[in-house]
Design an enzyme around this catalytic site. Sequence first.
Site, mmCIF file in Angstrom:
data_model
loop_
_atom_site.group_PDB
_atom_site.id
_atom_site.type_symbol
_atom_site.label_atom_id
_atom_site.label_comp_id
_atom_site.label_asym_id
_atom_site.label_seq_id
_atom_site.Cartn_x
_atom_site.Cartn_y
_atom_site.Cartn_z
ATOM 1 N N ARG A 69 0.860 -1.176 0.000
ATOM 2 C CA ARG A 69 0.000 0.000 0.000
ATOM 3 C C ARG A 69 0.901 1.232 0.000
ATOM 4 N NH1 ARG A 69 -2.443 2.885 5.138
ATOM 5 N NH2 ARG A 69 -3.749 4.407 4.076
ATOM 6 N N ARG A 100 -7.475 14.229 13.879
ATOM 7 C CA ARG A 100 -7.351 15.318 12.897
ATOM 8 C C ARG A 100 -8.575 16.222 12.936
ATOM 9 N NH1 ARG A 100 -6.091 11.326 8.074
ATOM 10 N NH2 ARG A 100 -4.909 9.977 9.414
ATOM 11 N N ASP A 126 -10.533 7.653 20.635
ATOM 12 C CA ASP A 126 -11.150 6.361 20.346
ATOM 13 C C ASP A 126 -12.678 6.423 20.507
ATOM 14 O OD1 ASP A 126 -10.100 3.231 20.333
ATOM 15 O OD2 ASP A 126 -12.087 3.514 21.232
HETATM 16 P P1 AMP Z 1 -9.989 1.949 12.153
HETATM 17 O O1 AMP Z 1 -9.111 3.171 11.965
HETATM 18 O O2 AMP Z 1 -10.803 1.623 10.943
HETATM 19 O O3 AMP Z 1 -9.263 0.780 12.725
HETATM 20 O O4 AMP Z 1 -11.087 2.366 13.270
HETATM 21 C C1 AMP Z 1 -10.710 2.707 14.563
HETATM 22 C C2 AMP Z 1 -11.923 3.295 15.286
HETATM 23 O O5 AMP Z 1 -12.986 2.322 15.292
HETATM 24 C C3 AMP Z 1 -11.659 3.665 16.743
HETATM 25 O O6 AMP Z 1 -12.174 4.948 17.016
HETATM 26 C C4 AMP Z 1 -12.430 2.627 17.489
HETATM 27 O O7 AMP Z 1 -12.907 3.090 18.751
HETATM 28 C C5 AMP Z 1 -13.592 2.370 16.560
HETATM 29 N N1 AMP Z 1 -14.269 1.123 16.907
HETATM 30 C C6 AMP Z 1 -13.787 -0.142 16.834
HETATM 31 N N2 AMP Z 1 -14.678 -1.032 17.336
HETATM 32 C C7 AMP Z 1 -15.752 -0.310 17.750
HETATM 33 C C8 AMP Z 1 -17.002 -0.616 18.367
HETATM 34 N N3 AMP Z 1 -17.319 -1.871 18.680
HETATM 35 N N4 AMP Z 1 -17.864 0.397 18.631
HETATM 36 C C9 AMP Z 1 -17.540 1.674 18.338
HETATM 37 N N5 AMP Z 1 -16.378 2.037 17.754
HETATM 38 C C10 AMP Z 1 -15.492 1.073 17.472
#
Ligand code: AMP
Length: 396
Positions: free
Chosen positions: A89, A239, A283
């Site tokens: 990537r 961001r 998060d």
């Molecule tokens: P990614 O960058 O696609 O890995 O997404 C990360 C984000 O997904 C973080 O803010 C996580 O808190 C959120 N996330 C992962 N699992 C859950 C969940 N079960 N409920 C809410 N948010 C989630």
Amino acid sequence: MSKTIAINAGSSSLKWQLYQMPEETVLAKGIIERIGLDDAISTVKFDGRSESQTLSIKDHTVAVKLLLEDLKRFGIISDFSEITGVGHRVVAGGEIFKQSALVTDEVLAQVEELAALAPLHNPANAAGIRAFREILPDITSVVVFDTAFHASMPEVAYRYPLEDKYYTDYQVRKYGAHGTSHFYVAQQAADILGKPLEDLKLITAHIGNGVSLTAVDGGKSVDTSMGFTPLAGPMMGTRSGDIDPAIIPYLVEHVPGLDDAAAVINVLNKESGILGVTGRTNDMRDLEAGVEAGDPKCQLAYDMFADRLKKFIGQYLAVLNGADALVFTAGIGENAANLRAKIVEGLTWFGLDIDPEKNVFGTTGIISTDAARVKVLVVPTDEELVIARDVEALRG
Ligand code: AMP
């Protein structure tokens, strides 16, 4: 029978996934973190097992050697010759790369030159490419660009309203990102809706720690929310997304410690968004817990996050003059059902409507009511699979 590895290299990390192709079976996956440090961590997952080790990893070449040796050590492969392809990537393809390409000396040099457009990412991507070339020089090596899917955007969408010379002499334009994800979920959505992608108008919403939305018309990206860099668009985990650019010199002038534009951009990239507004987390799970506990800063961040997303969806409904479906994907889009409901609640006038019985945690597929004019879907993204498929396609 061939095994293909998809690589996503960051400045201090390297994520990988090994596929059996063309079956597209995942044989193993892993991540090496803290590359460059004495306590780097390598995790390998396969056959329902997860194996981690902490050790010194000097650079990406050492990381690649380690991951290949681990594949043998755990019996996932018996010989390196089983690996016939690798796909890397790469974040920025600039105006040069409109599709995936076989790695040559020239391509590698171009990826490195494009570091001006993605200073945090392209050098790391290039390091991953170099490491594989050194260790497995004879396998098919392919670069897959985050920007390539957006090469189809019309000029009216990718140009900024600036003097011509900034585009012609300095390549300042919208490039977008997350292209492999937008492309993959658009294809999946067409399958789910049972219609050819060419006949569909879709809004794909990749909502993870990074967030981008794309207007997809007939399978082509016609507008997207990330811009010259991935800082643009709706609010994200760390961001800011779009802000008035006049804020930047104002902060340089008034805030002690923010001495130049680069310092402000660093704040906008790494200390803003959900993290900036809450002051404690980037998060979504923590944010939801904070909202539940009645924390006003969390509530504000949550409301702002939903608000910015809703506005971008509104923009793309205008760009496409109506859509067949809105597609949620990535960590937040796939999992945060309450957030999805909150966003769509404010879009019912446009014909979107969520069915609360379908919009539950863990679901995929259609979550809108049967009567909704614009369908709403949840589609798990799979950027690694797109990479592995592109390696197969170019292997010839
Ligand atoms: P990614 O960058 O696609 O890995 O997404 C990360 C984000 O997904 C973080 O803010 C996580 O808190 C959120 N996330 C992962 N699992 C859950 C969940 N079960 N409920 C809410 N948010 C989630």
